[in-house]
Design an enzyme around this catalytic site. Structure first.
Site, PDB file in Angstrom:
ATOM      1  N   SER A 138       8.345   8.598   4.440  1.00 16.94           N
ATOM      2  CA  SER A 138       7.317   7.590   4.185  1.00 16.94           C
ATOM      3  C   SER A 138       7.168   7.398   2.671  1.00 16.94           C
ATOM      4  CB  SER A 138       6.005   8.001   4.875  1.00 16.94           C
ATOM      5  OG  SER A 138       5.125   6.910   5.006  1.00 16.94           O
ATOM      6  N   LEU A 139       5.986   7.596   2.116  1.00 14.21           N
ATOM      7  CA  LEU A 139       5.832   7.486   0.659  1.00 14.21           C
ATOM      8  C   LEU A 139       6.848   8.368  -0.051  1.00 14.21           C
ATOM      9  CD1 LEU A 139       4.310   6.680  -1.950  1.00 14.21           C
ATOM     10  CD2 LEU A 139       2.770   8.609  -1.510  1.00 14.21           C
TER      11      LEU A 139
END
Length: 248
Positions: free
Chosen positions: A89-90
């Site tokens: 994700s991030l």
């Protein structure tokens, strides 16, 4: 210079293989990679950003370039050793930017850049930046996470521990700007969950546009946090790709 233990947390013992540096998703820390040492193909080292877990008293970093520089500094001589990067994700965005930063510093290319659960930086929605209320943050968590979190979110102390680093990391995500530059030379492995509406498989495949090296794309059953159920399969994926890239 030795790696900085304030930032870098070994997961398990030493196998003698390359190091897989793992960057967590928004709101999470090194504990997100607990259990990832259950293989002997590589050594797992998790990044512990400020503002969570045992660094909760520190302010989260909301400037992506600042965060990447801090992680690169913390690597010390680890950056000169056989190293692979993984981010979910991030963490996928940060792993990509860290690979570019290491290249800028003249460090050896990572053996592998593995990115999970996120579109590539050049496909980010330019209009994504906005402030989020606590209620919007809670809804964001519920949209992405299949695990029941009502008990955690109902407790004010636990709610604060969850939302504070998440708010900081989403601000960091919103501040991210992709700057065009030379493509990476490293192999890239892009992974996603088949039911992850936030990261369609066709967008995940666009990571191939950011490297001149080999590219592979794997889709696993599950949603945004497919890693929990598919951990063994993902570790097998990583071991397979690292085996082809690293020679003792």
């Amino acid at each position: 210079m030795t790696p900085d233990p304030h930032w870098l947390r070994p997961v398990g013992g030493r196998s003698g293989g390359p190091v897989l540096l793992c960057l967590p998703h928004a709101g999470a820390g090194a504990f997100a990679y607990a259990g990832w040492d259950r293989q002997d193909a590589f050594d797992v080292v998790a990044v512990q950003p400020p503002g969570r877990e045992d660094r909760f008293a520190e302010q989260p970093i909301t400037d992506p370039e600042h965060l990447v520089r801090e992680i690169a500094d913390a690597l010390g001589d680890l950056a000169e050793q056989p190293l692979a990067l993984f981010g979910h994700s991030l963490g996928a965005l940060i792993a990509h930017d860290l690979a570019r930063e290491l290249d800028r510093r003249g460090a050896p290319d990572p053996l592998l850049l593995a990115v999970s659960g996120h579109v590539p930086p050049h496909r980010l929605d330019p209009d994504r930046a906005r402030d989020r209320s606590d209620a919007e943050l809670v809804e964001h968590v519920r949209e992405l996470d299949d695990d029941p979190l009502d008990d955690v979110l109902a407790d004010p102390e636990w709610r604060a521990m969850l939302l504070r680093p998440l708010r900081g990391d989403l601000a960091l995500h919103d501040a991210h700007t992709h700057r065009p530059g030379p493509r990476l030379r490293v192999p890239v492995l892009a992974l996603t969950g088949a039911d992850d509406d936030a990261t369609p498989a066709e967008d995940t495949a666009a990571w191939a546009e950011l490297t001149e090296g080999p590219f592979a794309h794997r889709v696993h059953p599950g949603g945004h946090f497919y890693l929990r159920a598919a951990r063994s399969a993902v570790l097998d994926d990583l071991a397979h790709h690292l085996e082809g890239a690293w020679r003792p």
